[in-house]
Design an enzyme around this catalytic site. Structure first.
Site, PDB file in Angstrom:
ATOM      1  N   ARG A 166      -5.579  -9.228 -29.469  1.00 58.53           N
ATOM      2  CA  ARG A 166      -4.609  -8.156 -29.701  1.00 58.53           C
ATOM      3  C   ARG A 166      -3.305  -8.463 -28.973  1.00 58.53           C
ATOM      4  NH1 ARG A 166      -7.741  -2.511 -28.808  1.00 58.53           N
ATOM      5  NH2 ARG A 166      -5.811  -2.075 -27.686  1.00 58.53           N
ATOM      6  N   ARG A 223      -0.327  -0.361 -19.758  1.00 58.50           N
ATOM      7  CA  ARG A 223      -1.317   0.553 -20.369  1.00 58.50           C
ATOM      8  C   ARG A 223      -2.161   1.213 -19.292  1.00 58.50           C
ATOM      9  NH1 ARG A 223      -4.049  -3.689 -23.992  1.00 58.50           N
ATOM     10  NH2 ARG A 223      -5.630  -2.112 -24.361  1.00 58.50           N
ATOM     11  N   ARG A 275     -10.809 -10.841 -24.356  1.00 60.31           N
ATOM     12  CA  ARG A 275     -11.324 -10.094 -25.527  1.00 60.31           C
ATOM     13  C   ARG A 275     -10.887 -10.734 -26.839  1.00 60.31           C
ATOM     14  NH1 ARG A 275     -10.077  -3.828 -26.437  1.00 60.31           N
ATOM     15  NH2 ARG A 275      -7.933  -4.473 -26.136  1.00 60.31           N
ATOM     16  N   ARG A 310      -5.861  11.733 -25.367  1.00 54.86           N
ATOM     17  CA  ARG A 310      -5.325  10.905 -24.292  1.00 54.86           C
ATOM     18  C   ARG A 310      -4.285  11.639 -23.464  1.00 54.86           C
ATOM     19  NH1 ARG A 310      -6.297   5.533 -26.597  1.00 54.86           N
ATOM     20  NH2 ARG A 310      -5.514   3.978 -25.184  1.00 54.86           N
ATOM     21  N   LYS A 353     -14.859   1.285 -24.348  1.00 57.90           N
ATOM     22  CA  LYS A 353     -14.989   2.402 -25.292  1.00 57.90           C
ATOM     23  C   LYS A 353     -15.364   1.900 -26.692  1.00 57.90           C
ATOM     24  CE  LYS A 353     -10.698   3.800 -24.651  1.00 57.90           C
ATOM     25  NZ  LYS A 353     -10.248   2.755 -23.695  1.00 57.90           N
TER      26      LYS A 353
HETATM   27  P1  AP5 Z   1     -13.516  -2.748 -25.364  1.00 59.24           P
HETATM   28  O1  AP5 Z   1     -14.798  -2.098 -25.765  1.00 59.24           O
HETATM   29  O2  AP5 Z   1     -12.666  -3.361 -26.408  1.00 59.24           O
HETATM   30  O3  AP5 Z   1     -12.673  -1.730 -24.435  1.00 59.24           O
HETATM   31  P2  AP5 Z   1     -11.837  -0.443 -24.828  1.00 59.24           P
HETATM   32  O4  AP5 Z   1     -12.124   0.596 -23.790  1.00 59.24           O
HETATM   33  O5  AP5 Z   1     -12.071  -0.054 -26.249  1.00 59.24           O
HETATM   34  O6  AP5 Z   1     -10.375  -0.994 -24.603  1.00 59.24           O
HETATM   35  P3  AP5 Z   1      -9.065  -0.849 -25.490  1.00 59.24           P
HETATM   36  O7  AP5 Z   1      -8.107  -1.885 -25.022  1.00 59.24           O
HETATM   37  O8  AP5 Z   1      -9.377  -0.810 -26.949  1.00 59.24           O
HETATM   38  O9  AP5 Z   1      -8.590   0.556 -25.028  1.00 59.24           O
HETATM   39  P4  AP5 Z   1      -7.223   1.171 -25.198  1.00 59.24           P
HETATM   40  O10 AP5 Z   1      -7.531   2.584 -24.885  1.00 59.24           O
HETATM   41  O11 AP5 Z   1      -6.146   0.569 -24.399  1.00 59.24           O
HETATM   42  O12 AP5 Z   1      -6.800   0.806 -26.710  1.00 59.24           O
HETATM   43  P5  AP5 Z   1      -6.720   1.652 -28.048  1.00 59.24           P
HETATM   44  O13 AP5 Z   1      -6.995   0.749 -29.157  1.00 59.24           O
HETATM   45  O14 AP5 Z   1      -7.474   2.909 -27.915  1.00 59.24           O
HETATM   46  O15 AP5 Z   1     -13.890  -3.859 -24.249  1.00 59.24           O
HETATM   47  C1  AP5 Z   1     -12.888  -4.694 -23.682  1.00 59.24           C
HETATM   48  C2  AP5 Z   1     -13.468  -6.100 -23.434  1.00 59.24           C
HETATM   49  O16 AP5 Z   1     -14.481  -6.012 -22.406  1.00 59.24           O
HETATM   50  C3  AP5 Z   1     -14.160  -6.718 -24.648  1.00 59.24           C
HETATM   51  O17 AP5 Z   1     -13.903  -8.100 -24.630  1.00 59.24           O
HETATM   52  C4  AP5 Z   1     -15.665  -6.447 -24.409  1.00 59.24           C
HETATM   53  O18 AP5 Z   1     -16.492  -7.451 -25.003  1.00 59.24           O
HETATM   54  C5  AP5 Z   1     -15.747  -6.473 -22.889  1.00 59.24           C
HETATM   55  N1  AP5 Z   1     -16.743  -5.535 -22.356  1.00 59.24           N
HETATM   56  C6  AP5 Z   1     -16.980  -4.262 -22.763  1.00 59.24           C
HETATM   57  N2  AP5 Z   1     -17.959  -3.698 -22.022  1.00 59.24           N
HETATM   58  C7  AP5 Z   1     -18.335  -4.630 -21.098  1.00 59.24           C
HETATM   59  C8  AP5 Z   1     -19.305  -4.644 -20.051  1.00 59.24           C
HETATM   60  N3  AP5 Z   1     -20.083  -3.558 -19.790  1.00 59.24           N
HETATM   61  N4  AP5 Z   1     -19.436  -5.777 -19.308  1.00 59.24           N
HETATM   62  C9  AP5 Z   1     -18.646  -6.877 -19.573  1.00 59.24           C
HETATM   63  N5  AP5 Z   1     -17.708  -6.925 -20.563  1.00 59.24           N
HETATM   64  C10 AP5 Z   1     -17.560  -5.816 -21.315  1.00 59.24           C
HETATM   65  O19 AP5 Z   1      -5.172   2.040 -28.062  1.00 59.24           O
HETATM   66  C11 AP5 Z   1      -4.172   1.063 -28.255  1.00 59.24           C
HETATM   67  C12 AP5 Z   1      -2.807   1.726 -28.265  1.00 59.24           C
HETATM   68  O20 AP5 Z   1      -2.727   2.665 -29.364  1.00 59.24           O
HETATM   69  C13 AP5 Z   1      -2.454   2.562 -27.029  1.00 59.24           C
HETATM   70  O21 AP5 Z   1      -1.925   1.749 -25.992  1.00 59.24           O
HETATM   71  C14 AP5 Z   1      -1.422   3.533 -27.608  1.00 59.24           C
HETATM   72  O22 AP5 Z   1      -0.177   2.913 -27.764  1.00 59.24           O
HETATM   73  C15 AP5 Z   1      -1.983   3.812 -28.992  1.00 59.24           C
HETATM   74  N6  AP5 Z   1      -2.891   4.978 -28.999  1.00 59.24           N
HETATM   75  C16 AP5 Z   1      -4.225   4.969 -29.252  1.00 59.24           C
HETATM   76  N7  AP5 Z   1      -4.746   6.206 -29.156  1.00 59.24           N
HETATM   77  C17 AP5 Z   1      -3.710   7.022 -28.829  1.00 59.24           C
HETATM   78  C18 AP5 Z   1      -3.606   8.410 -28.566  1.00 59.24           C
HETATM   79  N8  AP5 Z   1      -4.687   9.230 -28.599  1.00 59.24           N
HETATM   80  N9  AP5 Z   1      -2.384   8.916 -28.250  1.00 59.24           N
HETATM   81  C19 AP5 Z   1      -1.293   8.125 -28.213  1.00 59.24           C
HETATM   82  N10 AP5 Z   1      -1.327   6.793 -28.424  1.00 59.24           N
HETATM   83  C20 AP5 Z   1      -2.519   6.243 -28.732  1.00 59.24           C
HETATM   84 MG    MG Z   2     -10.898   0.029 -28.002  1.00 60.55          MG
END
Ligand code: AP5
Ligand code: MG
Length: 218
Positions: free
Chosen positions: A162, A173, A129, A90, A15
């Protein structure tokens, strides 16, 4: 009518990677709930400290706090013509709150891109990552390495891993995603705005597919 694009997908689906590329290509704001929580944490605000308690054990931050935070962000002038939402909504209550908020702004959610990636690939992606704490760009030691190891290509900041990318927290997660976020796939399918994209393709191929979906949305 302004359109708000939602990127839906499990942790590690890509994402953040795609959001950066798409927002740069289209010149629209990138609104990432996770990035906003981490920014609060780095400034040690009350919200940041509260969110950290949930983030570090892989749980969701409560809906009321999250909805208020994103509501404030979407009311900023740069979002008047739309934005790309990454990591929000979410839960079903978050999706309903977003619909209500956008209705008041004469805007709507369309499209919702569901990035689909199997669990075993997610764990491998998150363990390799590296993230830039300054600009939020994400790298992968194998799939998308920075030009110089450990340093952001764009602003030269030292990259970090992270704390919630430890395998145990990643598994938690993914479970939370299945239980609380995956029901949104049906929610948006019923509204006829859902587009599924195979997130196991290369980063560039996923980007091109998303851009072509967006080009076809009125
Ligand atoms: P990346 O693009 O970083 O993936 P991502 O989908 O953004 O993963 P996240 O871990 O950021 O998602 P998340 O939803 O758990 O975390 P968030 O910060 O939103 O890619 C991942 C890796 O893969 C990278 O190394 C990249 O280079 C590689 N990659 C990407 N695409 C690729 C491809 N096509 N091929 C090969 N490699 C690839 O949330 C964190 C925390 O915040 C949550 O756990 C929760 O506690 C809280 N939170 C956030 N939003 C909310 C909400 N709406 N409600 C409640 N709590 C929330
Ligand atoms: Mg992300």
């Amino acid at each position: 009518m302004a359109h708000f694009i939602v990127l839906l997908g499990p942790p590690g689906a890509g994402k953040g990677t795609q959001a950066k590329a798409i927002c740069e290509a289209l010149g629209i704001p990138h609104v990432s709930s996770g990035d906003i929580f981490r920014e609060h944490l780095s400034k040690q605000t009350e919200l940041g400290k509260l969110a950290d308690g949930y983030i570090k054990c892989g749980q969701l931050v409560p809906d009321d706090v999250t909805i208020r935070m994103i509501g404030d962000r979407l009311k900023q002038p740069d979002c008047a013509n739309g934005a790309l939402l990454d990591g929000f909504p979410r839960t079903i209550p978050q999706a309903q709150a977003l619909d209500d908020l956008l209705a008041k702004m004469d805007a709507k959610v369309n499209p919702v891109i569901s990035l689909e990636v199997p669990a075993e690939v997610l764990v491998e992606r998150l363990s390799g990552r590296w993230t830039c704490p300054t600009c939020g760009r994400v790298y992968h030691e194998k799939h998308h390495p920075p030009r110089q190891a450990g340093v952001c290509d764009v602003d030269g900041t030292a990259l970090i891993q992270r704390p919630d990318d430890q395998p145990e927290t990643v598994r938690q997660r993914i479970e939370v995603y299945r239980a609380q976020t995956e029901p949104l796939v049906d929610y948006y399918r019923q509204k006829d705005v859902l587009v599924r994209v195979d997130g196991t393709q290369s980063i560039e191929a996923v980007k091109q597919e998303i851009l072509s979906v967006l080009a076809g949305v009125q």
